[in-house]
Write a protein that holds these residues in place. Structure first.
Motif, short mmCIF file in Angstrom:
data_model
loop_
_atom_site.label_atom_id
_atom_site.label_comp_id
_atom_site.label_asym_id
_atom_site.label_seq_id
_atom_site.Cartn_x
_atom_site.Cartn_y
_atom_site.Cartn_z
N SER A 166 0.82 -1.20 0.00
CA SER A 166 0.00 0.00 0.00
C SER A 166 0.86 1.26 0.00
O SER A 166 0.73 2.11 -0.86
CB SER A 166 -0.94 -0.02 1.21
OG SER A 166 -1.76 1.13 1.21
N LYS A 176 1.47 -5.66 7.98
CA LYS A 176 0.13 -5.51 7.43
C LYS A 176 -0.55 -4.30 8.05
O LYS A 176 -0.45 -4.06 9.26
CB LYS A 176 -0.71 -6.76 7.70
CG LYS A 176 -0.34 -7.95 6.84
CD LYS A 176 -1.32 -9.09 7.05
CE LYS A 176 -0.97 -10.28 6.16
NZ LYS A 176 -1.92 -11.41 6.32
N ASN A 177 -1.26 -3.55 7.21
CA ASN A 177 -2.01 -2.42 7.72
C ASN A 177 -3.44 -2.85 8.03
O ASN A 177 -3.80 -4.03 7.91
CB ASN A 177 -1.98 -1.25 6.74
CG ASN A 177 -2.49 -1.64 5.36
OD1 ASN A 177 -3.32 -2.55 5.23
ND2 ASN A 177 -2.02 -0.95 4.33
N SER A 178 -4.27 -1.90 8.42
CA SER A 178 -5.64 -2.21 8.83
C SER A 178 -6.48 -2.77 7.70
O SER A 178 -7.50 -3.44 7.94
CB SER A 178 -6.31 -0.95 9.41
OG SER A 178 -6.32 0.09 8.43
N LYS A 179 -6.11 -2.51 6.45
CA LYS A 179 -6.86 -3.01 5.30
C LYS A 179 -6.36 -4.36 4.80
O LYS A 179 -6.85 -4.87 3.81
CB LYS A 179 -6.81 -1.99 4.17
CG LYS A 179 -7.49 -0.67 4.51
CD LYS A 179 -7.46 0.29 3.32
CE LYS A 179 -8.16 1.60 3.66
NZ LYS A 179 -8.13 2.56 2.51
N ASP A 198 2.43 -2.45 4.38
CA ASP A 198 3.15 -1.19 4.44
C ASP A 198 4.61 -1.51 4.73
O ASP A 198 4.93 -2.51 5.37
CB ASP A 198 2.61 -0.29 5.56
CG ASP A 198 1.27 0.35 5.17
OD1 ASP A 198 0.91 0.26 3.98
OD2 ASP A 198 0.60 0.89 6.05
N ASP A 244 8.14 0.22 6.17
CA ASP A 244 8.73 1.33 6.92
C ASP A 244 10.25 1.17 6.89
O ASP A 244 10.78 0.15 7.33
CB ASP A 244 8.22 1.31 8.36
CG ASP A 244 8.65 2.55 9.13
OD1 ASP A 244 9.20 3.47 8.50
OD2 ASP A 244 8.46 2.57 10.35
#
Length: 919
Positions: free
Chosen positions: A211, A324-327, A331, A333
């Motif tokens: 994402s 993993k992101n909320s969706k 992501d 970093d």
């Protein structure tokens, strides 16, 4: 009758490898004294040695008994210690480690004295009968059939199932399905004994994409620059909405829909109901955003390399995390530590005696205060591929002068604040002399044909530039696979010499053209053409040399016979000796030709007849002798050629132009015209290879002149037929440049985008203004550039894709006609082509191209306008097959053919070419 007692020996003593034995008695027997002895051998307090008298294997269906005995390590005559020995446990472990058995047991079946008989009982694992995939598409199934490593007939092991499952998960992981799950079902095959089918139930899960990529610590480099370095790790495309700002800096409250934004951009059919506060919408491109761990690690290295290239030599990635992101997407970093930006300080030289410090510093091209970049420094020294801009580097300076043993090592001498001083320590060594030059792989071509092209001569000083030039000259022969020309210098430091080994791979350069047909009333049609580009005429009478033809001396021989029934026939023959005398590149070419084009259609009978062909025709007969010489000034890429040419044109009731009139006003359609001319051409060619050039250029300037008959004999002007001996002077210029736009990929270092730029000019003039310009030798423009009957009268056929043959200088006049009533006396043509090779295999060179062309022609110098051009764009393909030459297909759009209401079909043309690249 003695009853048989079997002692079951269990295989595994996991701690101390002691052998446990159980006595099993049949239900209808009692234990005898022998049976008791068999039991007692495991209960005795003192270990005793027993000799194996026989070994038997049971339970095996697919494996040979002797093979299993050999694997076990047990042999007849071996002594085993019972109890306490480990022979049996080791044998079981060896058989078990093969992964072919689900159970292994050893029985003692008989005891007589100190001799024992043993039985090895194995339970074979089932074999794979068939395997299936469920839950995925056919394309994925086809890919996985070869990736899982499953082979029917092999033993099914846990490792086999685990490996196949991991291959399936990895396959979908690389495609973005990082939560793929695999379940295996085992189904017994009722049609085969001890066989099973494996069914892999695949649940891909949702596709997970990257994402967003976040950077921290990048105070001096924008995150967008760092993301550009990540070629294999991209963010998922999405919309970023920016509110519009008025001139006072306030957000405008006016709603602005995404649909309206798309309408403003011209997408009138777009429908969307979202409302935003801004007409300024940034759309990230929808690129592949799947996560690949290997590419991600490579991209992290690329980020550090980029930092190093702009002076941050201490830059490092201190932390990175993929989560993993909320969706449910990923992501990334990345935390970077940039460190200080460094600059080059003083650069000094040590050990150089051949070239001064000032010369080396100029060639190095790095000044005090330049941004520190170790990669640039190494390349300017000649390490890692040479200077990035293609200019000279320190290494080439020495290697071109014979210093093969040269070495330059940069050493940091001081680091203060943000500045780094360097000392370049040089080891020049002696000049290397070429000792031996060896050639391998030339199965057909004679060695002297290759050696005469080489610039590396035994006894001369080594030069890298000569190696590069030799490679080019070998490629230009077109007898060898240009992708596999190997050059291997072998230095001999002991005596200061170098051996150079050339390895070649022959390829066919001959061409064959065959076609035949029956045209009904036209008659037999067909073509027979052969071009031998590596011929040997001196061996033409040697039977041994015909295998299948006398080859290998580098000569060119071609002949071609073509017939289109009664309407057309042509004979052509030519021979070229590229090295007359064998010492210099002086080529001699001789050619003859005879062609007849007839109006064979008889309107009275409605058929094509020989009688009609004899009443109306154009016949061309000619011969030429050409001599070319390689020059050494300004450089040896230049060559100068001279040719003497004679052509006889015979017209019988055949008009080549309705504007071509005699002095009495009648049409010139009967008579004989003689064209005797002398031509001189200056050419320079530095292209690196003939089929798909990736660098270099070609220039050609030529002048063809006839004797000025009207100046010698002014009465020619007043003759009724002024075309008996035609007179003219014809000027031509062609220029082509090849510019690589990308680096080669993989093993195909020439597989790159190449820009071809070309400019061509032509002018046909006259000596006497009282005579019209010659009706022969003019310029035909338009269409595919294929030869037609107008080429028979010396016309230069100049192609322009996207246009029919045209006769007007007005770009807006483009009638779709197959011919024109008159042709130009001057022309301009400009071409830009972007090429990319799909295959560089010598058996089939294929490349795609997109093009832009602009051209036009004029009849008089006073109307000449170099900016009044017909323009076209399009795409095409080229196929070069050694036996058949060049095949080409183009789709061109004539931009200046457009008129209001015209469709794309009205202004476009599909063209085909065969045998050669048209002008």
């Amino acid at each position: 009758m003695q009853k048989t007692l079997k002692l079951l020996t269990l295989a595994f003593f996991l701690s101390c490898f002691h052998l446990s034995v159980f006595a099993q008695q049949k239900a209808d027997t009692t234990i005898t004294s022998i049976d008791a002895d068999l039991i007692n051998i495991f209960n005795q307090k003192t270990p005793k040695k027993y000799k194996i008298e026989s070994i038997k294997v049971t339970g095996n269906k697919y494996f040979d008994e002797n093979l299993l005995i050999s694997i076990s390590g047990l042999n007849v005559g071996d002594e085993v210690v019972i109890p306490g020995g480990d022979n049996f446990s080791r044998a079981i472990n060896k058989l078990w480690s093969q992964n072919y058995f689900s159970n292994v047991e050893i029985y003692i079946t008989k005891l007589h004295g100190t001799n024992i008989d043993i039985e090895i009982n194995v339970t074979e694992r089932p074999r794979l009968s068939k395997f299936y995939f469920k839950g995925i598409g056919k394309g994925a199934i086809d890919d996985l059939n070869s990736k899982t490593g499953l082979v029917p007939g092999r033993v099914v092991t846990e490792n086999m199932k685990r490996t196949a499952s991991e291959a399936i998960r990895k396959y979908f992981f690389d495609k973005g399905y990082q939560n793929a799950h695999v379940t295996i079902q085992e189904i017994k095959d009722s049609t085969r004994s001890n066989s099973m089918d494996l069914v892999f139930l695949v649940d891909r899960g949702g596709k997970i994409k990257i994402s967003d990529i976040y950077f921290a610590g990048n105070e001096n480099v924008d995150a967008s620059k760092l993301k550009q370095q990540m070629k294999g790790t991209k963010e998922k495309g999405h919309l970023t909405l920016f509110p519009s700002i008025d001139t006072n800096g306030f957000i405008k409250p006016k709603p602005y829909s995404f649909q309206q934004y798309m309408h403003d951009k011209g997408f009138l059919n777009f429908t969307d109901t979202r409302k935003v506060l801004s007409p300024y919408i940034r759309v990230k491109p929808f690129v592949s955003a799947k996560y690949n761990e290997k590419k991600y690690n490579e991209d992290k290295d690329a980020i550090i390399d980029y930092y190093n290239s702009i002076g941050y030599r201490d830059a490092q990635i201190t932390r990175d995390q993929v989560f993993k992101n909320s969706k449910g997407n990923l992501d990334i970093d990345i935390q970077v530590s940039e460190g200080h930006k460094y600059y080059f300080g003083n650069i000094s030289w040590r050990g150089n005696t051949i070239y001064s410090d000032s010369i080396l510093s100029v060639i190095l091209g790095i000044k005090k205060g330049d941004t520190y970049n170790m990669e640039i420094l190494n390349k300017r020294l000649g390490k890692g591929g040479g200077a990035p801009d293609g200019s000279a580097d320190i290494s080439s300076l020495y290697l071109d002068n014979g210093y093969l043993f040269f070495r330059a090592d940069p050493v940091e001498t001081a680091v203060y604040n943000d500045t780094i001083d360097y000392e370049i320590r040089m080891v020049e060594g002696p000049q290397a002399t070429i000792k031996n030059v060896r050639i391998a792989g030339n199965d057909k071509t004679k060695e002297y044909v290759i050696r005469r092209e080489l610039r590396t001569i035994p006894g001369e000083k080594f030069s890298r530039a000569d190696l590069i030039r030799s490679q080019r000259e070998i490629a230009q022969l077109n007898y060898f696979n240009q992708e596999k020309i190997g050059i291997n210098p072998v230095p001999n430091p002991d005596d200061g010499t170098v051996d150079i080994n050339y390895t070649l791979e022959e390829k066919s350069s001959d061409q064959l053209e065959l076609s035949a047909g029956w045209g009904g009333a036209i008659g037999l049609t067909g073509t027979v053409g052969v071009s031998f580009n590596n011929f040997s005429i001196k061996n033409i009478f040697s039977k041994k040399a015909w295998d299948p033809l006398p080859m290998g001396d580098g000569q060119k021989l071609s002949f071609r016979v073509q017939s289109n029934g009664r309407a057309f026939r042509s004979y052509n023959f030519s021979f070229t000796e590229p090295w007359v005398g064998g010492k210099k590149r002086n080529a001699l070419t001789f050619s003859i030709y005879d062609t007849k084009f007839a109006n064979a259609y008889d309107p009275l009978t409605g058929t094509y007849t020989a009688a009609a062909a004899g009443r109306s025709f154009l016949k061309t007969t000619g011969a030429s002798v050409a001599y070319s010489k390689q020059l050494t000034w300004p450089d040896d890429y230049f060559s100068l050629s001279f040719s003497v040419n004679y052509t006889r044109y015979q017209l019988v009731n055949y008009a080549i132009s309705q504007q071509l009139k005699l002095r009495d006003g009648t049409l010139f359609n009967n008579g004989i015209s003689n064209n005797f001319n002398f031509k001189v051409a200056l050419q320079r060619s530095s292209v690196n290879q003939p089929m798909f050039p990736t660098s270099g250029s070609t220039f050609l300037a030529s002048l063809a002149v006839t004797p000025p008959y009207s100046l010698f004999n002014p009465s020619v002007v007043y003759q009724n037929d002024p075309y008996n001996f035609i007179e003219y002077h014809k000027w031509r210029f062609n220029g082509e440049w090849y510019v690589p736009l990308s680096k080669g990929t993989g093993e195909d270092h020439n597989k790159m985008f190449v820009l071809k730029l070309a400019a061509k000019f032509g002018f046909l003039g006259r000596y006497n203004p009282q005579l019209q310009i010659s009706p022969f030798e003019r310029f035909q423009l338009g269409d595919a550039g294929l030869s037609n009957q107008y080429a028979l009268i010396g016309y230069d056929i100049i192609s322009q894709r996207g246009y029919p043959v045209y006769e007007s200088s007005n770009p807006r006049i483009n009638p779709d006609q197959t011919g024109a009533s008159q042709y130009f006396t001057m022309f301009n043509k400009y071409t830009a082509e972007l090429r990319y090779p799909l295959s560089l295999n010598p058996s089939s060179t294929i490349y795609a191209e997109s093009f832009f062309e602009a051209a036009n022609g004029w009849y008089d110098l006073k109307y000449y306008n170099p900016f009044q051009l017909r323009r076209s764009v399009g795409v095409g393909m080229r196929f070069f097959l050694p036996m058949f030459g060049l095949l080409g297909f183009d789709y061109g759009i004539g931009l200046d053919r457009y008129t209001p209401g015209a469709s794309l079909k009205d202004i476009s043309r599909f063209t085909f070419m065969l045998g050669f690249e048209p002008e």
